[in-house]
Enzyme design. Structure first.
Site, PDB file in Angstrom:
ATOM      1  CB  ILE A   1      -0.924   0.007   1.229  1.00 45.03           C
ATOM      2  CG1 ILE A   1      -1.764  -1.270   1.238  1.00 45.03           C
ATOM      3  CG2 ILE A   1      -1.812   1.231   1.208  1.00 45.03           C
ATOM      4  CD1 ILE A   1      -2.517  -1.456   2.515  1.00 45.03           C
ATOM      5  N   PRO A   2       0.715   2.073  -1.034  1.00 48.11           N
ATOM      6  CG  PRO A   2       0.036   3.109  -3.020  1.00 48.11           C
ATOM      7  CD  PRO A   2      -0.163   1.881  -2.182  1.00 48.11           C
ATOM      8  CB  CYS A   3       0.522   4.750   3.422  1.00 46.69           C
ATOM      9  SG  CYS A   3       1.242   3.160   3.687  1.00 46.69           S
ATOM     10  CE1 TYR A   4       4.742   7.347  -2.994  1.00 45.90           C
ATOM     11  CE2 TYR A   4       4.719   5.148  -2.015  1.00 45.90           C
ATOM     12  CZ  TYR A   4       4.799   5.964  -3.132  1.00 45.90           C
ATOM     13  OH  TYR A   4       4.921   5.405  -4.367  1.00 45.90           O
ATOM     14  CE  LYS A   5       1.712   6.758  -5.749  1.00 46.23           C
ATOM     15  NZ  LYS A   5       1.216   5.806  -6.768  1.00 46.23           N
TER      16      LYS A   5
END
Length: 100
Positions: free
Chosen positions: A50-54
């Site tokens: 999961i690209p939570c940094y986005k």
DNA sequence: CCCTTGACCAAAC
DNA sequence: GGTTTGGCCAAGG
């Protein structure tokens, strides 16, 4: 609990070069609890998938990250997203809105 | 079921 | 322009 899963799914749909906000996610899910979104990402164990940094604040501020804002910014820049200070540059441009 | 805890938000100070 | 305040609401203990 199920909200979190929905959040994960949504975040995974964010395309390269785009970001989204906690608010947008909440809106897309038709809920009002922005805070839970953040909790979901924080507590997520699928950090690799999961690209939570986005996911950033509603005003374009980077927000928080488990590994620190620095890492978050670094990852964002990798996605061709410029960050100055703690804010996203051209926030409106890179903001990905989910279809309602 | 009550209480606490937030990677939030917007407005007010 | 930073800090506080109140509201918001799910999730976990």
């Amino acid at each position: 609990m199920l909200l979190k899963f929905k959040v994960y799914e949504l975040v995974k749909t964010v395309p390269y070069g785009k970001v989204t906000t906690y608010k947008e996610i909440a809106k897309a899910l038709n809920v009002k609890c922005y805070r839970v979104i953040g909790q979901a990402l924080k507590q997520n164990k699928d950090l690799i998938n999961i690209p939570c940094y986005k996911v950033v604040h509603a005003n374009g501020n980077v927000g928080g990250y488990v590994l620190g804002k620095k890492e978050k910014v670094k990852l964002l820049k990798k996605d061709n997203i410029e960050v100055v200070g703690d804010k996203i540059v051209n926030f409106e441009k890179v903001l990905f809105k989910f279809v309602k």
